[in-house]
Design an enzyme around this catalytic site. Structure first.
Site, short mmCIF file in Angstrom:
data_model
loop_
_atom_site.label_atom_id
_atom_site.label_comp_id
_atom_site.label_asym_id
_atom_site.label_seq_id
_atom_site.Cartn_x
_atom_site.Cartn_y
_atom_site.Cartn_z
N SER A 25 10.76 0.57 61.44
CA SER A 25 9.53 -0.14 61.81
C SER A 25 9.76 -1.62 61.52
O SER A 25 9.76 -2.02 60.35
CB SER A 25 8.34 0.38 61.00
OG SER A 25 8.20 1.77 61.18
N LYS A 81 4.10 0.05 66.98
CA LYS A 81 4.24 0.87 65.76
C LYS A 81 3.41 0.29 64.61
O LYS A 81 2.71 1.01 63.89
CB LYS A 81 5.72 0.96 65.37
CG LYS A 81 5.99 1.49 63.98
CD LYS A 81 5.54 2.93 63.79
CE LYS A 81 5.63 3.34 62.33
NZ LYS A 81 5.07 4.67 62.08
N LYS A 100 4.29 -3.27 54.16
CA LYS A 100 5.16 -4.03 55.09
C LYS A 100 4.64 -3.92 56.52
O LYS A 100 4.50 -4.91 57.23
CB LYS A 100 6.59 -3.48 54.99
CG LYS A 100 7.56 -4.08 55.96
CD LYS A 100 8.34 -3.15 56.86
CE LYS A 100 8.23 -1.70 56.79
NZ LYS A 100 8.93 -0.90 57.77
P1 NAD Z 1 13.71 5.25 52.86
O1 NAD Z 1 13.50 4.18 51.87
O2 NAD Z 1 13.47 6.67 52.46
O3 NAD Z 1 15.23 5.19 53.39
C1 NAD Z 1 15.90 4.01 53.69
C2 NAD Z 1 17.40 4.28 53.59
O4 NAD Z 1 18.10 3.09 53.96
C3 NAD Z 1 17.85 4.63 52.16
O5 NAD Z 1 18.65 5.81 52.20
C4 NAD Z 1 18.65 3.41 51.72
O6 NAD Z 1 19.71 3.73 50.83
C5 NAD Z 1 19.19 2.92 53.05
N1 NAD Z 1 19.57 1.51 53.04
C6 NAD Z 1 18.88 0.45 52.54
N2 NAD Z 1 19.55 -0.70 52.78
C7 NAD Z 1 20.67 -0.35 53.45
C8 NAD Z 1 21.74 -1.11 54.00
N3 NAD Z 1 21.81 -2.44 53.91
N4 NAD Z 1 22.73 -0.42 54.63
C9 NAD Z 1 22.69 0.92 54.75
N5 NAD Z 1 21.68 1.68 54.26
C10 NAD Z 1 20.69 1.04 53.62
O7 NAD Z 1 12.85 4.86 54.13
P2 NAD Z 1 12.25 5.84 55.26
O8 NAD Z 1 10.98 6.40 54.77
O9 NAD Z 1 13.32 6.73 55.76
O10 NAD Z 1 11.86 4.75 56.38
C11 NAD Z 1 12.83 4.13 57.20
C12 NAD Z 1 12.10 3.32 58.27
O11 NAD Z 1 11.27 4.20 59.02
C13 NAD Z 1 11.15 2.25 57.69
O12 NAD Z 1 11.17 1.13 58.53
C14 NAD Z 1 9.79 2.93 57.71
O13 NAD Z 1 8.74 1.99 57.77
C15 NAD Z 1 9.91 3.78 58.96
N6 NAD Z 1 9.09 5.00 59.01
C16 NAD Z 1 8.98 5.85 57.93
C17 NAD Z 1 8.22 7.01 58.04
C18 NAD Z 1 8.05 7.98 56.89
O14 NAD Z 1 7.20 8.88 56.98
N7 NAD Z 1 8.83 7.87 55.81
C19 NAD Z 1 7.58 7.33 59.24
C20 NAD Z 1 7.75 6.48 60.34
C21 NAD Z 1 8.51 5.32 60.21
#
Ligand code: NAD
Length: 302
Positions: free
Chosen positions: A99, A174, A243
């Site tokens: 997002s 989104k 965010k």
């Molecule tokens: P999360 O924090 O669970 O996972 C993020 C992952 O990215 C982690 O495994 C972290 O180690 C990795 N990471 C961070 N920096 C990195 C880098 N420089 N290189 C490689 N890996 C790196 O987050 P999430 O909940 O999976 O969300 C991911 C995205 O999806 C976000 O933008 C969030 O807003 C969006 N989103 C989340 C949900 C939800 O229900 N969790 C739903 C829709 C959208």
């Protein structure tokens, strides 16, 4: 024809199940995460391989998925000697499924076009449960011809894909979806707090809302499951919600839209983040509303 190799960056709450869907559909997978142990584990269970860094992943992939916390982190993953851009092949398609911030996404897409690389913004809605089942709602921004290149990979993760317009438009959509979701959560919790003081059972209230016009995604899928149960583990971070609300208000500002209700909503979520601390699930928002009124929500049976 051989399936294109998919490079998947970001294996968190959402990225892990999404990468598993891609692998399950037969696409060869190369994975990368800041947590190398996590990447090794996902590589093992999907029959894929873990890349040492973004450059290696880009050298091996035809389609790259980014599922990272923010646009700033996507930017960081692209740049540097061992970043994704250093290894990109012309013709690569990047599906930016985080997002993100529409303007940043547009800038990155323009920059990548100079390398003959296409970026589509394809954020998702539906949370962890629908990521596991491959039933995410996917929004897709970009040119129609480019979209066709990414569609087969997107189809492994979502049950609906809606084209929103040019690149950046899906990231705007989104954030606005999450603004609506955040507002629905907040007003629903406040209604439960009022009702509870009046003598209504919060669990019964949720049941009534769910067959009435007050029903929303939070009343259906969050209040009993994560708030009244006191589990607070829906799988989406409070920090990520704040965010997203910042992104939505950024779009409001650049479009000159007057939105006092949205500003108040963001203030409330930000207040919760400050009061409760970082790293919490977004459903902890209910605890902030509880703190303001001095009551806790529990089903009457307790
Ligand atoms: P999360 O924090 O669970 O996972 C993020 C992952 O990215 C982690 O495994 C972290 O180690 C990795 N990471 C961070 N920096 C990195 C880098 N420089 N290189 C490689 N890996 C790196 O987050 P999430 O909940 O999976 O969300 C991911 C995205 O999806 C976000 O933008 C969030 O807003 C969006 N989103 C989340 C949900 C939800 O229900 N969790 C739903 C829709 C959208």
């Amino acid at each position: 024809m051989a399936q294109p190799t998919v490079g998947f960056i970001g294996l968190g709450a959402m990225g892990e199940p999404m990468a598993k869907r891609v692998a399950g559909a037969g696409f060869p997978l190369v994975v990368l995460d800041a947590n190398a142990d996590k990447a090794a584990e996902i590589a093992k269970v999907t029959g894929g391989t873990a890349a040492a860094h973004g450059k290696e992943l880009a050298e091996r992939a035809d389609v790259i998925v980014t599922m990272l916390p923010s646009s700033d982190i996507v930017r960081a993953a692209l740049d540097g000697d061992t970043g994704v851009i250093a290894g990109l092949k012309p013709g690569t398609v990047i599906l930016e499924m985080s997002s993100g911030v529409p303007d940043t996404t547009r800038m990155i897409a323009t920059e990548l076009a100079a390398h003959n690389v296409t970026l589509l913004d394809c954020p998702v809605s539906g949370g962890v449960s629908r990521a596991i089942s491959g039933e995410l709602a996917i929004m897709a921004g970009g040119e129609d011809a480019d979209f066709k290149l990414g569609e087969p990979v997107l189809a492994t993760m979502g049950s609906s894909i809606t084209r929103t317009g040019p690149v950046g438009s899906a990231h705007a959509m989104k954030a606005l979806n999450n603004l609506v979701s955040a507002g629905g959560f907040l007003i629903g919790i406040e209604a439960l707090l009022i009702g509870s003081r009046f003598g209504l059972d919060p669990a019964l209230m949720v049941d009534v809302l769910n067959v009435s016009t007050g029903m929303n995604n939070s009343t259906q899928k969050k209040f009993k499951q994560f708030v009244l149960s006191r589990k607070f583990n829906a799988g989406f971070g409070l920090d990520l919600m704040v965010k997203d609300l910042g992104i939505a208000l950024g779009v409001a500002e650049t479009t000159g839209t007057t939105v006092p209700f949205a500003i108040l909503c963001r203030e409330m979520w930000q207040g919760a983040q400050k009061a409760l601390g970082p790293g919490l699930d977004h459903t902890h928002m209910a605890r902030f509303s509880e703190m303001l009124t001095g009551d806790e929500l529990h089903p009457a049976a307790e």
